[in-house]
Design a protein around this motif. Structure first.
Motif, PDB file in Angstrom:
ATOM      1  N   GLU A  79      44.643  37.654  44.326  1.00  0.00           N
ATOM      2  CA  GLU A  79      44.634  35.645  44.628  1.00  0.00           C
ATOM      3  C   GLU A  79      43.498  35.425  45.327  1.00  0.00           C
ATOM      4  O   GLU A  79      43.091  34.154  45.104  1.00  0.00           O
ATOM      5  CB  GLU A  79      45.980  35.603  45.335  1.00  0.00           C
ATOM      6  N   GLY A  80      42.823  36.019  46.127  1.00  0.00           N
ATOM      7  CA  GLY A  80      41.651  35.504  46.781  1.00  0.00           C
ATOM      8  C   GLY A  80      40.543  35.230  45.817  1.00  0.00           C
ATOM      9  O   GLY A  80      39.751  34.239  45.958  1.00  0.00           O
ATOM     10  N   LEU A  81      40.225  36.342  44.768  1.00  0.00           N
ATOM     11  CA  LEU A  81      39.065  36.142  43.838  1.00  0.00           C
ATOM     12  C   LEU A  81      39.677  34.841  43.093  1.00  0.00           C
ATOM     13  O   LEU A  81      38.679  34.269  42.713  1.00  0.00           O
ATOM     14  CB  LEU A  81      39.240  37.238  42.984  1.00  0.00           C
ATOM     15  N   LEU A  82      40.868  34.552  42.636  1.00  0.00           N
ATOM     16  CA  LEU A  82      41.138  33.705  41.931  1.00  0.00           C
ATOM     17  C   LEU A  82      40.963  32.136  42.756  1.00  0.00           C
ATOM     18  O   LEU A  82      40.314  31.404  41.775  1.00  0.00           O
ATOM     19  CB  LEU A  82      42.761  33.558  41.465  1.00  0.00           C
ATOM     20  N   ARG A  83      41.055  32.293  43.871  1.00  0.00           N
ATOM     21  CA  ARG A  83      41.048  31.074  44.803  1.00  0.00           C
ATOM     22  C   ARG A  83      39.522  30.783  44.807  1.00  0.00           C
ATOM     23  O   ARG A  83      38.901  29.650  44.922  1.00  0.00           O
ATOM     24  CB  ARG A  83      41.710  31.216  46.082  1.00  0.00           C
ATOM     25  N   GLN A  84      38.776  31.814  44.915  1.00  0.00           N
ATOM     26  CA  GLN A  84      37.248  31.888  44.861  1.00  0.00           C
ATOM     27  C   GLN A  84      36.769  30.904  43.940  1.00  0.00           C
ATOM     28  O   GLN A  84      35.807  29.989  43.860  1.00  0.00           O
ATOM     29  CB  GLN A  84      36.677  33.068  45.284  1.00  0.00           C
TER      30      GLN A  84
END
Lengths: 281, 281
Positions: free
Chosen positions: A265-270
């Motif tokens: 989710e952090g990668l998608l948020r980035q």
């Protein structure tokens, strides 16, 4: 606003045609000459008034006060060198190539006195090609990067900026190598990725695509010959951009394979943060 | 055309809202009930006439003749199991989840007699979310995949098809696992790639993006939480799709690194051929 007598465009495709059309409608040039090898393109452009003169050979562009090369990136430097001795002093030669360092380097110190070249790249285009898709507003509000070399004449650089602004563009100056590294990531890599993604879709699943797949792969419809030349002309920077993307895809793969939801989710948020920050969504 | 008394929609976002709107305008349902946890969403939907009733809790959906679950893929099976005992026999439960095998498997053999679930996936959506972006024509002409399990009731499957056609969709039946493998490539992988590409763009080069980068990364603006759930629910197939893309990117890398222009052009031509073949470009 800049006013010139004769504008020459070499290569009357989507960009060359749009530049001619914008110059016509904005009264930037009194006379517009377009060189193209294709007789059908020349005939149509004369018939519909896009061009005043449409010679088949490069030499026909020599009378221009400004000459814009809108040909494939692996032809531009050679054509500039061929035309330059035929031009009158004070002429401004420029181009629209998507890669700049190799063109600028190939011309450095090799032009006759009074003949100036300023590399340019309008960040405008389409997967469509051909003057039949030309639009007078293609450059409207678009960024045009000009890429002076160490020896570029200051007056010529200023005129190149004036020329692109007269056609509706916004102008920014960059080092040619920096331009190529940036465009490798913002343009050449997306093209390569769109093509790779389209290329691995099996025929039996094509009808299961929706707007998401179609948008993500739109660039894959571009001309393979032109894009081969662009990727090869910017080889090192594109390989670097590809590595950078490979690293990020590997981070996605690891997070997904490991079931690490928060990391994923952090990668998608980035990605979302960057995408949301881009103007003109 | 199908006519039902009460349609219940669980989750009034872009898709749930568009389904309610299409059902309203096409007179598919006399009464439309929408369950949503968000009071602002419920109030607006009642005020603008999208819904006739907007209960906050799942149990409020129990009166529907058709109940459509438009909630995140990791919530659907659990909500279906919770609602099913409250529904009357003959009810059709369906959903819009982007992944199907895990939902269908979780429900197989676990529903009360007379309560039928048919997994569905309308290939329509947007990076936008929220009922405020709902469109009555979102499903118009779009493919809706229905994914029966071995034990799915034939009558319920037929009704699910009728329901989606009544809202404007085209309907195709697929095995849930085959659906998930196909969508991994046509939807989930493009999302991941768009996100990775956006994620590696340095801030100082953002202004050098044009329509190409923006189209290729449009999906990256999607909701990170929803997409984490989708990617995790389809883990194996997405990893396989990622490997397939990785292989193609490696072929591009080798051709470019080796200066093999013909091979590179062949890869670009392969992508163009697929992309040009997609309908609705």
């Amino acid at each position: 606003m800049m006013k010139i007598h004769t504008l020459s465009v070499v290569g009357v495709g989507l960009l060359g045609g749009s530049i001619a059309l914008a110059a016509r409608l904005r009264h930037v040039a009194q006379r517009i000459v377009g060189v193209d090898r294709n007789p059908a393109v020349r005939e149509r452009a004369l018939r519909n008034g896009l061009l005043d003169e449409a010679p088949p050979d490069l030499a026909g562009a020599a009378g221009g006060d400004v000459v814009v090369f809108c040909t494939p990136v692996d032809c531009i430097a050679e054509q500039v060198l061929a035309l330059a001795p035929l031009c009158r002093p004070g002429v401004l030669l420029t181009d629209v190539g998507s890669t700049k360092a190799h063109i600028v380097a190939a011309l450095e110190g090799r032009l006759p006195a009074g003949v100036h070249f300023v590399g340019s790249h309008p960040l405008a285009g389409s997967e469509k090609h051909g003057a039949e898709h030309a639009r007078a507003d293609l450059l409207d509000g678009r960024l045009v990067v000009v890429t002076p070399a160490a020896s570029t004449d200051g007056g010529a650089l200023a005129r190149a900026g004036e020329f692109w602004r007269a056609l509706g563009g916004r102008v920014e100056s960059m080092d040619p190598g920096e331009h190529d590294r940036a465009l490798a990531l913002t343009s050449h890599l997306p093209h390569l990725v769109a093509s790779a993604l389209a290329g691995v879709l099996p025929a039996e699943w094509q009808h299961l695509t929706a707007t998401g797949f179609r948008d993500t792969t739109r660039l894959a419809a571009g001309n393979p010959g032109l894009w081969t030349a662009i990727l090869c002309a910017n080889q090192a920077a594109v390989l670097e951009a590809l590595d950078r993307l490979g690293g990020q895809l590997e981070r996605f793969r690891q997070a997904l394979a490991g079931g690490e939801r928060e990391r994923l989710e952090g990668l998608l948020r980035q990605g979302k943060q960057v995408r949301d920050g881009l103007a003109g969504r």
